[in-house]
Write an enzyme that holds these catalytic residues in place. Structure first.
Site, PDB file in Angstrom:
ATOM      1  N   ARG A 105      12.924 -93.499 -85.340  1.00 23.54           N
ATOM      2  CA  ARG A 105      12.840 -94.460 -86.448  1.00 23.54           C
ATOM      3  C   ARG A 105      12.505 -95.827 -85.857  1.00 23.54           C
ATOM      4  O   ARG A 105      12.479 -96.005 -84.653  1.00 23.54           O
ATOM      5  CB  ARG A 105      14.113 -94.488 -87.313  1.00 23.54           C
ATOM      6  CG  ARG A 105      15.442 -94.250 -86.677  1.00 23.54           C
ATOM      7  CD  ARG A 105      16.030 -95.372 -85.861  1.00 23.54           C
ATOM      8  NE  ARG A 105      15.895 -96.675 -86.468  1.00 23.54           N
ATOM      9  CZ  ARG A 105      15.909 -97.803 -85.788  1.00 23.54           C
ATOM     10  NH1 ARG A 105      16.024 -97.793 -84.461  1.00 23.54           N
ATOM     11  NH2 ARG A 105      15.788 -98.958 -86.369  1.00 23.54           N
ATOM     12  N   GLY A 106      12.227 -96.768 -86.772  1.00 22.97           N
ATOM     13  CA  GLY A 106      11.753 -98.082 -86.315  1.00 22.97           C
ATOM     14  C   GLY A 106      10.236 -98.060 -86.362  1.00 22.97           C
ATOM     15  O   GLY A 106       9.604 -97.093 -85.879  1.00 22.97           O
ATOM     16  N   ALA A 107       9.646 -99.128 -86.927  1.00 25.02           N
ATOM     17  CA  ALA A 107       8.214 -99.108 -87.232  1.00 25.02           C
ATOM     18  C   ALA A 107       7.314 -98.770 -86.031  1.00 25.02           C
ATOM     19  O   ALA A 107       6.511 -97.830 -86.095  1.00 25.02           O
ATOM     20  CB  ALA A 107       7.814-100.432 -87.880  1.00 25.02           C
ATOM     21  N   ARG A 132       6.626 -91.133 -93.649  1.00 22.09           N
ATOM     22  CA  ARG A 132       7.457 -92.216 -94.199  1.00 22.09           C
ATOM     23  C   ARG A 132       6.508 -93.253 -94.805  1.00 22.09           C
ATOM     24  O   ARG A 132       5.446 -93.506 -94.232  1.00 22.09           O
ATOM     25  CB  ARG A 132       8.352 -92.861 -93.125  1.00 22.09           C
ATOM     26  CG  ARG A 132       9.561 -91.999 -92.765  1.00 22.09           C
ATOM     27  CD  ARG A 132      10.579 -92.747 -91.923  1.00 22.09           C
ATOM     28  NE  ARG A 132      11.448 -93.606 -92.721  1.00 22.09           N
ATOM     29  CZ  ARG A 132      12.328 -94.459 -92.168  1.00 22.09           C
ATOM     30  NH1 ARG A 132      12.429 -94.552 -90.852  1.00 22.09           N
ATOM     31  NH2 ARG A 132      13.101 -95.203 -92.932  1.00 22.09           N
ATOM     32  N   GLN A 142      22.262 -98.769 -88.762  1.00 21.78           N
ATOM     33  CA  GLN A 142      21.480 -98.910 -87.516  1.00 21.78           C
ATOM     34  C   GLN A 142      21.996-100.072 -86.667  1.00 21.78           C
ATOM     35  O   GLN A 142      21.901-100.038 -85.445  1.00 21.78           O
ATOM     36  CB  GLN A 142      20.001 -99.139 -87.832  1.00 21.78           C
ATOM     37  CG  GLN A 142      19.272 -97.935 -88.396  1.00 21.78           C
ATOM     38  CD  GLN A 142      19.253 -97.942 -89.909  1.00 21.78           C
ATOM     39  OE1 GLN A 142      20.186 -98.402 -90.549  1.00 21.78           O
ATOM     40  NE2 GLN A 142      18.204 -97.404 -90.500  1.00 21.78           N
ATOM     41  N   ASP A 178       8.715-103.940 -91.076  1.00 22.46           N
ATOM     42  CA  ASP A 178       8.032-102.652 -91.241  1.00 22.46           C
ATOM     43  C   ASP A 178       6.617-102.816 -91.781  1.00 22.46           C
ATOM     44  O   ASP A 178       5.759-101.972 -91.554  1.00 22.46           O
ATOM     45  CB  ASP A 178       8.849-101.742 -92.160  1.00 22.46           C
ATOM     46  CG  ASP A 178      10.111-101.296 -91.443  1.00 22.46           C
ATOM     47  OD1 ASP A 178      11.091-102.062 -91.435  1.00 22.46           O
ATOM     48  OD2 ASP A 178      10.090-100.207 -90.838  1.00 22.46           O
ATOM     49  N   ASN A 192      11.416-105.358 -94.511  1.00 21.80           N
ATOM     50  CA  ASN A 192      12.285-104.887 -93.416  1.00 21.80           C
ATOM     51  C   ASN A 192      13.472-104.184 -94.062  1.00 21.80           C
ATOM     52  O   ASN A 192      13.572-104.094 -95.294  1.00 21.80           O
ATOM     53  CB  ASN A 192      12.720-106.068 -92.537  1.00 21.80           C
ATOM     54  CG  ASN A 192      13.387-105.602 -91.245  1.00 21.80           C
ATOM     55  OD1 ASN A 192      12.858-104.727 -90.555  1.00 21.80           O
ATOM     56  ND2 ASN A 192      14.536-106.146 -90.916  1.00 21.80           N
ATOM     57  N   LYS A 193      14.367-103.682 -93.233  1.00 19.90           N
ATOM     58  CA  LYS A 193      15.511-102.908 -93.707  1.00 19.90           C
ATOM     59  C   LYS A 193      16.237-103.599 -94.858  1.00 19.90           C
ATOM     60  O   LYS A 193      16.421-104.813 -94.835  1.00 19.90           O
ATOM     61  CB  LYS A 193      16.463-102.685 -92.518  1.00 19.90           C
ATOM     62  CG  LYS A 193      17.692-101.856 -92.803  1.00 19.90           C
ATOM     63  CD  LYS A 193      17.403-100.531 -93.461  1.00 19.90           C
ATOM     64  CE  LYS A 193      16.393 -99.683 -92.717  1.00 19.90           C
ATOM     65  NZ  LYS A 193      15.922 -98.519 -93.506  1.00 19.90           N
TER      66      LYS A 193
END
Ligand code: MRU
Length: 352
Positions: free
Chosen positions: A51-53, A96, A202, A243, A253-254
């Site tokens: 995970r993570g862009a 995603r 996270q 992201d 973003n998150k």
């Protein structure tokens, strides 16, 4: 607890497959998973093993190599091979929806497929080489982001971050946490406040591990606490990842990042977004066009498999939010820190 060393590669191509740290197991276990088929890579991205862009961008590029290897074994004509592979590439890009780095990396592999004049074996090798190149470039880019970002970190600063934009969200070093790493290397009185980042935690599960294992002083807070500490004057700057950033500087973003940005504006705390140019989607004019991932109700209703609410309660679980450009002090990229007016500074960055 696991022993984390930031020098470990989050994702790496090994011979004929992709090896990645399994991020669903943190903080209880530090293990690697070997992904050997394109469909398994699709699932690894979807289920957030990776995970993570930037990390899912590289994962997508590796996934296309895996699909190419599978099709290579089928004795197709070159034309049929290319047609089938381009379809698989488009499918991989849907694993995603929000982080544009995934679509960007898939596009990079599609360019290789479209521009190659080699036979099937040669083309598969070109895709492999490009996957490894993207992997290497990611770390180099993050170090540049870190060095530019360190210039705006005040001496002895406390930096608030949200989610994990660290080594584990990239191939290595990190974007927002790359800024922290570079700042800490120059000034070891710098410290971090890490938001827990519900629902998947996270910040708690990944950021605190990464930073404490690197010896960077870190304090874990829950998501609702940021304005309390800003009011007390205990936060000197915010640095988060992204992201997808629109052409006008709006940044997804998150979920929860937007709230932090509003609190930062109210308390006059500089709010920086650290991201590579591959996170900027110049095809969209504003953040209104960013697709926000909707995730499962269980992420909200359960923690560690245990229900924490009335079982039948309604739940909505968007994975990301969009921080309007007007709340962003600067966007830290590998070509420098972009400042408002972002429409202009982003366009200029791409000219470089
Ligand atoms: O859902 P995740 O864990 O993939 O979300 C990650 C984030 O929101 C990060 O902040 C973002 O991808 C930047 S990573 C350098």
């Amino acid at each position: 607890m696991v022993e984390f060393q930031s020098k470990i590669k989050t994702i790496e191509w090994v011979g004929t497959f992709s090896r990645m740290v399994d991020q669903t197991k943190f903080p209880y276990e530090f293990s690697f998973v070997d992904i050997k088929s394109g469909d398994d890579m699709f699932d690894a991205i979807r289920t957030m093993i990776v995970r993570g862009a930037p990390a899912i961008g590289v994962a997508g590029a590796h996934g296309i190599v895996l699909y190419a290897q599978e099709l290579q074994a089928k004795n197709l004509s070159r034309e049929d091979f290319v047609k089938a592979l381009l379809e698989k590439a488009d499918y991989m890009a849907t694993s995603r929806p929000t982080a544009v780095n995934l679509m960007w990396a898939v596009e990079k592999q599609k360019e290789v497929i479209k521009n190659s004049t080699s036979d099937i074996d040669g083309l598969v090798e070109e895709l492999r080489q490009n996957g490894v190149k993207l992997e290497k470039e990611d770390v180099e880019i993050n170090k540049k982001i870190g060095d530019y970002g360190a210039e705006v970190v005040p001496k002895g600063a406390t930096i608030l971050t949200h989610c994990n934009a660290g080594a584990l969200a990239t191939v290595g070093y990190g974007t927002a946490l790359g800024v922290v790493r570079s700042a800490y290397a120059k000034d070891n009185t710098v410290q971090v406040f890490a938001d827990e980042t519900r629902p998947r935690q996270q910040g708690a599960r990944i950021t605190t591990l990464e930073l404490t294992m690197d010896g960077i002083p870190t304090t874990l807070i829950t998501d609702g606490m940021c304005s309390y500490f800003m009011k007390k004057g205990m936060i000197d700057m915010v640095c988060v990842g992204a992201d997808r950033i629109a052409a006008n500087g709006d940044a997804a973003n998150k979920i929860g990042t937007y709230t932090v940005a509003i609190a930062a504006k109210y308390h006059n705390v500089p709010f920086y977004v650290a991201a590579p140019l591959s996170t900027i989607d110049t095809s969209i004019a504003s953040g209104d066009e960013i697709v926000i991932e909707e995730r499962s109700r269980e992420e909200v209703t359960h923690i560690n498999g245990k229900i924490i609410c009335a079982p039948e309660v309604n739940v909505i679980n968007p994975g990301f939010d969009v921080t309007p450009a007007e709340l962003i002090t600067g966007i830290i990229t590998e070509v420098g820190i972009l400042r408002p007016d972002y429409k202009k500074s982003i366009a200029e960055a791409f000219k470089k």
